[in-house]
Design a protein around this motif. Structure first.
Motif, short mmCIF file in Angstrom:
data_model
loop_
_atom_site.label_atom_id
_atom_site.label_comp_id
_atom_site.label_asym_id
_atom_site.label_seq_id
_atom_site.Cartn_x
_atom_site.Cartn_y
_atom_site.Cartn_z
N VAL A 183 61.03 62.01 44.48
CA VAL A 183 59.92 61.06 44.43
C VAL A 183 60.01 60.17 45.66
CG1 VAL A 183 58.89 59.18 43.12
CG2 VAL A 183 60.00 61.07 41.91
N LYS A 184 58.91 60.06 46.38
CA LYS A 184 58.85 59.16 47.52
C LYS A 184 58.55 57.75 47.02
CE LYS A 184 56.85 58.21 51.92
NZ LYS A 184 56.58 58.74 53.17
N ILE A 185 59.38 56.82 47.44
CA ILE A 185 59.21 55.44 47.01
C ILE A 185 58.64 54.66 48.18
CG2 ILE A 185 60.38 53.37 46.22
CD1 ILE A 185 62.46 55.26 44.94
N ASN A 186 57.47 54.11 47.98
CA ASN A 186 56.81 53.36 49.04
C ASN A 186 57.17 51.88 49.01
OD1 ASN A 186 55.41 55.59 50.13
ND2 ASN A 186 54.00 55.47 48.41
N ASP A 187 57.54 51.39 47.86
CA ASP A 187 57.88 49.97 47.72
C ASP A 187 59.40 49.81 47.81
OD1 ASP A 187 57.73 47.25 47.28
OD2 ASP A 187 57.63 47.47 45.10
N LYS A 188 59.91 49.84 49.02
CA LYS A 188 61.34 49.70 49.22
C LYS A 188 61.68 48.22 49.30
CE LYS A 188 61.22 53.97 51.71
NZ LYS A 188 61.23 54.60 53.00
N ASN A 189 62.70 47.82 48.55
CA ASN A 189 63.07 46.41 48.54
C ASN A 189 64.59 46.28 48.49
OD1 ASN A 189 63.90 46.62 45.76
ND2 ASN A 189 61.73 46.57 45.21
N ASP A 190 65.06 45.06 48.55
CA ASP A 190 66.49 44.80 48.59
C ASP A 190 67.20 45.27 47.33
OD1 ASP A 190 68.68 43.68 50.14
OD2 ASP A 190 68.78 42.14 48.58
N LEU A 191 66.58 45.09 46.19
CA LEU A 191 67.19 45.54 44.93
C LEU A 191 67.38 47.05 44.93
CD1 LEU A 191 68.24 45.04 42.09
CD2 LEU A 191 65.86 45.17 41.28
N LEU A 192 66.38 47.78 45.34
CA LEU A 192 66.48 49.24 45.42
C LEU A 192 67.60 49.66 46.36
CD1 LEU A 192 65.45 52.09 44.76
CD2 LEU A 192 63.86 51.82 46.68
N TYR A 218 74.99 50.13 53.83
CA TYR A 218 73.88 49.23 53.50
C TYR A 218 73.07 48.89 54.75
CZ TYR A 218 71.30 45.20 51.84
OH TYR A 218 70.30 44.33 51.51
N LYS A 219 73.76 48.52 55.82
CA LYS A 219 73.07 48.16 57.06
C LYS A 219 72.26 49.34 57.59
CE LYS A 219 75.10 45.80 60.20
NZ LYS A 219 76.06 45.30 61.20
N ARG A 220 72.81 50.53 57.52
CA ARG A 220 72.09 51.71 58.02
C ARG A 220 70.88 52.04 57.17
NH1 ARG A 220 77.41 54.93 59.77
NH2 ARG A 220 77.62 53.97 61.79
N CYS A 221 71.01 51.89 55.87
CA CYS A 221 69.85 52.12 55.00
C CYS A 221 68.69 51.22 55.39
CB CYS A 221 70.22 51.83 53.54
SG CYS A 221 70.92 53.19 52.63
N VAL A 222 69.00 49.96 55.60
CA VAL A 222 67.96 49.01 55.97
C VAL A 222 67.42 49.31 57.37
CG1 VAL A 222 67.49 46.57 56.44
CG2 VAL A 222 68.87 47.22 54.45
N LYS A 223 68.31 49.52 58.31
CA LYS A 223 67.90 49.77 59.70
C LYS A 223 67.03 51.02 59.82
CE LYS A 223 69.73 50.62 64.32
NZ LYS A 223 70.93 50.83 65.11
N TRP A 224 67.46 52.09 59.17
CA TRP A 224 66.73 53.36 59.29
C TRP A 224 65.60 53.49 58.29
CZ3 TRP A 224 71.86 56.51 59.45
CH2 TRP A 224 72.48 56.34 60.70
N ASN A 225 65.43 52.46 57.47
CA ASN A 225 64.35 52.44 56.49
C ASN A 225 64.40 53.66 55.57
OD1 ASN A 225 62.17 51.25 55.23
ND2 ASN A 225 60.70 52.32 56.51
N ILE A 226 65.60 54.03 55.15
CA ILE A 226 65.73 55.19 54.28
C ILE A 226 65.94 54.80 52.83
CG2 ILE A 226 66.49 56.79 56.04
CD1 ILE A 226 69.37 56.28 55.15
N CYS A 227 66.14 53.54 52.59
CA CYS A 227 66.22 53.08 51.20
C CYS A 227 65.83 51.63 51.12
CB CYS A 227 67.61 53.31 50.62
SG CYS A 227 68.97 52.53 51.45
#
Length: 54
Positions: free
Chosen positions: A4-13, A45-54
């Motif tokens: 499932v593609k999640i479009n609403d990526k946030n800090d909690l996710l 965590y930093k990479r997830c945020v930087k690469w916008n993968i989660c």
């Protein structure tokens, strides 16, 4: 398995996904000590945020 593609990526996710990753590593990488795991967790965590993968 459903992907499932999640479009609403946030800090909690992101935190939840990193927690899943952390639990997986703890279960399979018994050679990683706590200090190493903490470093890897921070990096993932930093990479997830930087690469916008989660």
């Amino acid at each position: 398995m459903n992907i499932v593609k999640i479009n609403d990526k946030n800090d909690l996710l992101t935190k939840q996904l990193v927690k899943i990753w952390e639990n997986s590593v703890k279960s399979t990488h018994d050679f990683c000590n706590k200090k190493k795991l903490k470093t890897l967790k921070h990096m993932s965590y930093k990479r997830c945020v930087k690469w916008n993968i989660c």
